[in-house]
Scaffold this active site. Sequence first.
Site, short mmCIF file in Angstrom:
data_model
loop_
_atom_site.label_atom_id
_atom_site.label_comp_id
_atom_site.label_asym_id
_atom_site.label_seq_id
_atom_site.Cartn_x
_atom_site.Cartn_y
_atom_site.Cartn_z
N SER A 150 55.37 34.05 52.61
CA SER A 150 56.15 33.61 54.00
C SER A 150 56.30 32.19 53.64
O SER A 150 55.76 31.59 53.09
CB SER A 150 55.01 33.80 55.34
OG SER A 150 55.43 33.36 56.48
N TYR A 164 46.40 34.06 58.22
CA TYR A 164 47.90 34.29 57.87
C TYR A 164 48.23 33.33 56.88
O TYR A 164 48.68 33.56 55.76
CB TYR A 164 48.89 34.79 58.89
CG TYR A 164 50.16 35.14 58.60
CD1 TYR A 164 50.15 36.59 58.04
CD2 TYR A 164 51.19 34.31 58.39
CE1 TYR A 164 51.39 36.79 57.43
CE2 TYR A 164 52.66 34.89 57.97
CZ TYR A 164 52.64 36.01 57.74
OH TYR A 164 53.82 36.56 57.11
#
Length: 261
Positions: A150, A164
């Site tokens: 990401s 995350y």
Amino acid sequence: MESIFSVNDKVVLVTGGSRGIGEMIATGFVAHGAKVYITSRKADVCEKVATALNARGPGQCIALPADLQSLDEIKRLVAELSKREDHLDVLINNAGATWNESFETYPDEAFEKIINLDLRRVFSLIQACFPLLTAKSSNSNPSRVINIGSVNGEGIVSNEVYAYTAAKSGLHHLTRHMAGKLGHKGVTFNNVAPGAFQSKMMAETLKKHGDHIRSTNPMGRIGSAEDIAGTCIYLASRAGEHTNGATIAVDGGSSWYGNRL
């Protein structure tokens, strides 16, 4: 002459392949003639997506449901895949989760869950798949591991998704480490770092902030299925054969330039 971007007849495993970015990637590979195995927790959803993709062709899609939080499930998944295939050309680690909560109340169990699925079990699955990945590979014809990271793993974000960002940052570096240590075994390792895409994970953010995200993106839009699938197809094809240890952002430039517009 076959295109240098061909993935025809390649055997591919896509985790989290029944929805969102994983489904986009699986769709792209099937559309270009690959044999794609998709896995996720919900067997009925996996089967539904596989049926739909098989109807489109020209490649194949096979559902192999598994709960990738569990090491035993990973072993079962790879054992089942090994009964069907004598090698694996491409492993795409896309399955993941996130958790957004204030620092003061961020739960330990959520941190553990996210790190486990988004980082630890990616390593576990690569380990388990390595005999299949190296069964027919060579330095001149490597198998590929593509980890879906990401852009949030590359910089600081405003959302309180602490586990995350830690997991994705760790995944990016783990990928580079494996690229350097294991590339000589005939396997390349690369990261694809998506920005904003239409997915379940991004749905709430896009609902609240979609107009702002689009307006501050240098390309004026969010990512499409073709953008993410095309990047993975490049890495899986002859064109990407010498790309190893890279992190490719697929975000229209927003992670670097979006807030400067």
